[in-house]
Each structure stands twice: as C-alpha cells, then as structure tokens.
Design a protein around this motif. Structure first.
Motif, PDB file in Angstrom:
ATOM      1  N   THR A 163       0.835  -1.202   0.000  1.00 53.61           N
ATOM      2  CA  THR A 163       0.000   0.000   0.000  1.00 53.61           C
ATOM      3  C   THR A 163       0.867   1.248   0.000  1.00 53.61           C
ATOM      4  O   THR A 163       1.985   1.254   0.518  1.00 53.61           O
ATOM      5  N   TRP A 182      -4.569   3.612  -1.813  1.00 47.35           N
ATOM      6  CA  TRP A 182      -3.852   3.193  -3.016  1.00 47.35           C
ATOM      7  C   TRP A 182      -3.055   1.932  -2.722  1.00 47.35           C
ATOM      8  O   TRP A 182      -2.372   1.823  -1.700  1.00 47.35           O
ATOM      9  N   CYS A 205      -0.671  -1.493  -4.549  1.00 50.26           N
ATOM     10  CA  CYS A 205       0.171  -1.912  -5.668  1.00 50.26           C
ATOM     11  C   CYS A 205       0.321  -3.428  -5.642  1.00 50.26           C
ATOM     12  O   CYS A 205       0.659  -4.016  -4.608  1.00 50.26           O
ATOM     13  N   LEU A 241      -1.238  -0.639 -10.270  1.00 50.51           N
ATOM     14  CA  LEU A 241      -1.653   0.335  -9.268  1.00 50.51           C
ATOM     15  C   LEU A 241      -3.168   0.455  -9.297  1.00 50.51           C
ATOM     16  O   LEU A 241      -3.763   0.580 -10.367  1.00 50.51           O
ATOM     17  N   ARG A 282      -6.819   1.781  -6.757  1.00 55.94           N
ATOM     18  CA  ARG A 282      -7.317   2.436  -5.555  1.00 55.94           C
ATOM     19  C   ARG A 282      -8.613   1.787  -5.119  1.00 55.94           C
ATOM     20  O   ARG A 282      -9.514   1.556  -5.915  1.00 55.94           O
ATOM     21  N   THR A 298      -7.031   6.844 -11.107  1.00 48.90           N
ATOM     22  CA  THR A 298      -6.222   5.658 -11.406  1.00 48.90           C
ATOM     23  C   THR A 298      -5.782   5.608 -12.868  1.00 48.90           C
ATOM     24  O   THR A 298      -5.009   4.723 -13.243  1.00 48.90           O
ATOM     25  N   SER A 329      -1.971   5.146 -14.230  1.00 48.40           N
ATOM     26  CA  SER A 329      -1.195   3.921 -14.470  1.00 48.40           C
ATOM     27  C   SER A 329      -0.558   3.930 -15.854  1.00 48.40           C
ATOM     28  O   SER A 329       0.638   3.649 -16.014  1.00 48.40           O
ATOM     29  N   ASP A 353      -7.256  12.066  -1.955  1.00 53.26           N
ATOM     30  CA  ASP A 353      -6.760  10.816  -2.539  1.00 53.26           C
ATOM     31  C   ASP A 353      -5.316  10.921  -3.013  1.00 53.26           C
ATOM     32  O   ASP A 353      -4.774   9.959  -3.560  1.00 53.26           O
TER      33      ASP A 353
END
Length: 641
Positions: free
Chosen positions: A347, A352, A354, A416, A418, A513, A516, A562
């Motif tokens: 995290t 978020w 990963c 990645l 969220r 997001t 990415s 965020d």
C-alpha cells in the motif's frame, strides 16, 4: 510467499516457453482460420446436396447461389483484412481515415462520423447489394413459380423476401462474431482501439436484430395469409417450412427428414427470443447497472449461434471465421489463466495499493512491444471466482524485458489501483476454486451493497495492517510498509495501439487511477533517453541521430484527499509532473489552458500527442480540447462504447 521467495524456490514452474498470439504473430492464425473455414464452407455446399444438417439447405435448391454466397462473403472478409493490414503500417492513411466528416455525435454510438467510418459503412452496403443481387432474382422466380403451380397467386414475393432477409442475417451474423475475440493481438496488429471494435460489434448486432425482426414479421404475415386460404392451398406449402412442398415436410412427410425440416420455425423462434433478451441487456441503462447480467447473457448467445446454424445451413458458412477465432481466443485465454502466479500486495496509503507479480518471459514471445501501454486481466480467486478485471500495468514491459538477465525466465510487473469505499472484513478462506471456474466471469461490476472486487483484494492487507497496528501502536507508520502474499492469475498482455515515440512532445492527461498508463509511458521515455546515442566524449550526438521523442509531461488530476506522492513510482526525473488537486473549494481543472501552456514552447514543426485516461466525463472533456487544437493528436483509453 513473497515474490523474491517464489523466485528463489522455483515457484511457479512455467515449463517449456510457448509463443502467444501477439501483434507480430496473430496474422498467421487469422489467415489460417479464413482459409480453413473457406475451404470447409465451400466443401460443405457440395456435400450438403446429400447430407444436410439444417432445417433448410439452400444448396439443394440453389447450389450456384449458395456457393456464390460463400465466395462473396469470404472475398469481402479477405479484402477487409488486407485493407486493415495496410492501414496498420501507414500512419498517413490512419490520419486520413480519422478525419471527421460530421462533427456532431451520432445517436446510439455517441460518436462523430469519420472518413474511416464512412468507408466501412459503404463497404458493408456494397456487401448487402451483392447478396441481394445473387439471391433475389432466383428466389423470386422459385417462390412465385411454385405458388402459381399450386394455384396460389399471391404470397410468392413475400416468401422470396423472407428467404432474402435470412441470407442478409447470415453475413450480418458473421460481422457480429468477427470483432468479439478479446485476445486483442488482432486489434493491436490492425491498430484498432477496443472502443472501435466494440462499436463495430454493437452496430452489427443491432443491424442483425433489425433484419431478424423484418424476417420474423414477414413470416408471421405470410403464415396468417396462408392459413386463411382454402384447405387445398394449405396443402401446397407447409406453414412450418415453406421452403419445401407440403409432402416434403411434416405433417405431410412423417419421416425423420420431414420432421427435421419442420424444426425450422422452432429454431428460428428460439433465436429470436435469445436475441431479444440480449438486445434488452445491451441498452445503456441496463448494461451499466447490471453488467454481469449483460455479460452472462452474451455468453449464452453461443448456444443461440449453434441453434441458428441448425435453422439454415448458410448461417454456418458465414459464422465459421468468427467461431474459429472465438475458439482460438478462448484456448489462449484458458492457457494463460490456468497458471497460478505468486506475488505481493503493498500500500501507498490513502486507499492506493500496488500489486507486484512475476510473469513468464514467454508471455512476450514474438511481440514487438512498440506500445508502452499494456493491460492484463486479473483473476483473484479469493475475491471472486467468476470476475476477471482489466488493469493497465505501470511497468513498461519492453524495458523490463530488456533489463532482466537472459537467464531469468520471468520478470516483475506492477499494477496500481485504488480501493473505493471502506474495506470489508476478511471472510473465512474457503479454499481455492478450480481454475476452470473462470470460464464464466464479468469484466466489470457496478457498485453494490456488497464489497467491490478491489475492496475484497485489499482487505487482506488492511487486516494485516490492523493486526500489526494493534500489536505495536508505537510503530504505526512502519506498518504501512507491510505487504502480504498474493496468488492470482493473469491473462495478457494486451497492447494498446499507441506509439508515443513518433512525437516530439507527449502529454499524459490523466485523472485518478488513469495515471497507471502515464507511468508506463514515463518508463518508455526514460528508457529512450537512456539509450540516446553519445559521442566518444560522452556528449549527445547531433540532433539528427537523436530520437524524435524529446519531452514527456504528466498532468495528473486527483482529489486532494486521494493524493499520493508519485515520485517513488517515477522512473526518471526527466519526466515533468504537474499535479492538479481537485475537491471542495478547489477550482476546476482548465485542460485547455494547461495543454496550451505545454505546447507553446514546442518548435513549430514538432508534433504533440496526448494520452487521455480517467473517468468518462474527464475523457470526453479532454478529447474536446485536443480536437480543438488541430496540431495535437491523442489516444483516449476508454472501455466505453
């Protein structure tokens, strides 16, 4: 087991490398499928004179027209494939075809009309004209003469129209099936976006349903007409299958052949019902609110295709290429999904996360990897046995492959994402489901009262962090560095038709997001700058020997609550990062002003390309801005149609 531990212990075992169908290798399976299905279809038009499996077989009554029908369809398909292949390697042709003719958005597809779309529509109309030309004269002559021989003056033209619309359905069903194969090496090879192939699929499907309705209404009107005739007239043509005479079909013919021919109306009725259900679920309001219903009814449609091939033999000849590619597509997907990969979940805070996972190096076998944008479909059995979700990797695969030692059979990639909403309690582990359960799955899922897929997959890490926080409250910050083992399956990679290296300046307009894809592009830029040619003194050589791509800018729009620091994920400091925080009290992002500010210093003859990704509203707004700036080309990463 962590990623490193898995590698050290030799897990997973990949076995002998195998070649995927990739943008470089997909042309041969496509050509092979076309040649094989053409030979099969043409051969069956001769064999069906003696053995026909369908309720009605045009080969018995119209052998010349049936064979011309097959030849025209495969010739049309071959010319289309050839044109798309030429287009894939001609950027100027791509640009000319993308030129807008009508800027206002068309209904249903919600798109403007381009030169390419107009060419495709004209090409489809030409196919329909050829089908009408070879079938109508013969069908009209056959049914009118047969009616007159039986003492029936009217109804012949209507029967000919029923048969003609049936043959129009043949080729339209073929068009519906061709673009659906998700093993998008085909789309990558032809440099077609997912949105384009889905739009063609949707328009072809709606056209097919319209033909089916016309076909059905004509039959109903004829059936009402013939049943109102005298008993003698009703003994000429059977209601259940008017292609044949009454004594050739049940109840006039009680043999197994006569009974089978009478199945025509029932197979047709079944297909109409299934098509009606599928059409209802494709309506935007239904599709977006109940995506799983939409997806599973589409899976059921394969049964409808089989049944409709039993309705008329010519349907099989036209659907064979799409069915062959569909089978090839599924075999590749299942081959990839059966391999269980071991990685880890970490995290970055603020919801978020990963995913870090090693993939077999053979996944890139035969792939040119020109585009830095690649996505995978992730299946996590502990979160859902039926859902597979698309994620764009933040790893530039070509660079990762090149920098990994040759003796390694795998390399690590990252995703990645969220989490939306609060994490849900970790459910009791009920054991892994068999990988074949992934035969049925949805691509996406709308928010429901139950936890979303991302929440479920993140809950395992949240649970671990909570446990460690309670055990050592004084080390709360260190617990955020915690990672947990993860076992998942990956389908892919699938590459998007984008090549930013051909442009001087690349601007990534991303939100949430959608960042990415921008990180993957930054990785490609970093690799290109590292490989820049240098002179013996260590200084860069002349500009003529340097790559075209000289500047990369990421403009990330994210809610203030965020926000996370992207610098640890950035591959190089050469990439410019602009963060636009949004939320209550924050001004709206002015994409036009930002893009103008970036492109102002660009040399006059230099080209600019924008990558757009994020929520639908953000993408539409960014596309409008790019279209208004004539010198800016763009690619929008959208799954909507």
């Amino acid at each position: 087991m962590s990623t490193v531990a898995a590698s050290e212990q030799g897990l997973p075992t990949y076995g002998r490398p195998w070649s995927r169908i990739t943008p470089r290798t997909c042309l041969w399976p496509l050509v092979g499928s076309l040649l094989a299905t053409f030979g099969l279809s043409l051969g069956l038009t001769f064999r069906s004179e003696h053995h026909c499996y369908a309720g009605t077989c045009g080969e018995w009554l119209f052998p010349l027209q049936a064979r011309l029908h097959v030849v025209i369809w495969y010739l049309w398909l071959s010319v289309t494939v050839t044109f798309l292949a030429v287009r894939a390697f001609q950027p100027k042709l791509q640009k000319a075809l993308a030129k807008q003719i009508y800027r206002r958005r068309l209904p249903v597809v919600n798109r403007s009309l381009t030169v390419g779309a107009a060419v495709m529509i004209s090409w489809i109309v030409a196919l329909y004209a050829l089908i009408i030309g070879i079938w109508w004269p013969r069908l009209h002559e056959y049914f009118v003469d047969r009616n007159l021989a039986g003492g029936i003056r009217d109804g012949g033209n209507r029967l000919a129209a029923i048969a003609l619309t049936g043959h129009m359905c043949d080729v339209t069903m073929g068009m519906v099936l061709v673009p659906i194969s998700r093993h998008s090496a085909l789309a990558s090879f032809f440099q077609l976006s997912v949105s384009t192939t889905l739009t063609l699929h949707m328009l072809s499907a709606y056209t097919l349903f319209a033909f089916v309705l016309i076909h059905s209404c004509l039959y109903i009107s004829w059936a009402a007409f013939i049943t109102s005739m005298s008993a003698h007239a009703r003994k000429v043509l059977p209601v259940l299958n008017p292609t044949y005479l009454y004594h050739e079909t049940w109840p006039g013919n009680t043999t197994s052949l006569g009974v089978w021919r009478a199945s025509l109306v029932f197979t047709g009725l079944f297909a109409v019902i299934v098509m009606l259900v599928i059409t209802i679920t494709t309506l935007p309001k239904v599709r977006r609110k109940h995506f799983n219903l939409f997806y599973f009814t589409h899976l059921f449609s394969i049964l409808m295709v089989i049944v409709i091939c039993l309705h008329a033999s010519t349907m099989l000849y036209c659907t064979a290429p799409g069915l062959a590619m569909w089978c090839l597509d599924w075999s590749m997907r299942l081959h990839e999904l059966k391999l269980l990969l071991y990685g880890e979940l970490s995290t970055f805070g603020n919801g978020w996360y990963c995913i870090t996972v090693p993939i077999p190096r053979s996944r890139l076998a035969g792939c040119s990897c020109r585009s830095p944008l690649a996505h995978f479909f992730i299946h996590h059995g502990d979160s859902s046995t039926r859902e597979v979700h698309p994620f764009t990797t933040i790893t530039h695969l070509a660079t990762k492959d090149a920098t990994t030692p040759a003796e390694n059979n795998e390399f690590v990639i990252q995703f990645l994402f969220r989490k939306v909403g609060a994490a849900t309690p970790d459910r009791e582990n009920k054991g892994r489901r068999p990988w074949l359960s992934t035969l049925t799955f949805g691509l996406r899922r709308e928010p429901t009262k139950s936890a979303q897929w991302t929440e479920k997959i993140a809950s395992s890490l949240d649970h671990e962090i909570d446990q460690r926080s309670h055990a050592c409250p004084e080390r709360k910050e260190q617990t955020l560095q915690t990672s947990v083992d993860l076992a998942l399956r990956l389908e892919g990679p699938y590459f998007s038709p984008a090549d930013p290296s051909r442009y001087h300046t690349v601007v990534c307009l991303v939100a949430g997001t959608g960042v990415s894809g921008a990180l993957a592009i930054a990785g490609a830029f970093s690799a290109l700058q590292t490989s820049r040619p240098t002179s013996a003194s260590g200084n860069p050589k002349s500009e003529s020997s340097e790559p075209v791509w000289r500047r990369c800018v990421i403009v990330w729009s994210v809610r203030e609550n965020d926000y996370i620091d992207l610098l640890p994920l950035m591959p190089t400091s050469d990439v410019e990062l602009q963060v636009c925080l949004t939320g209550p009290g924050k001004p709206r992002q002015d994409i036009s002003a930002i893009l103008s500010g970036i492109t102002q210093p660009v040399p006059q003859n230099a080209s600019t390309w924008a990558y757009i990704s994020g929520p639908k509203g953000f993408i539409e707004n960014a596309k409008r801005v790019c279209k208004a700036m004539s010198k800016v080309e763009y690619y929008a990463a959208s799954w909507e149609i």
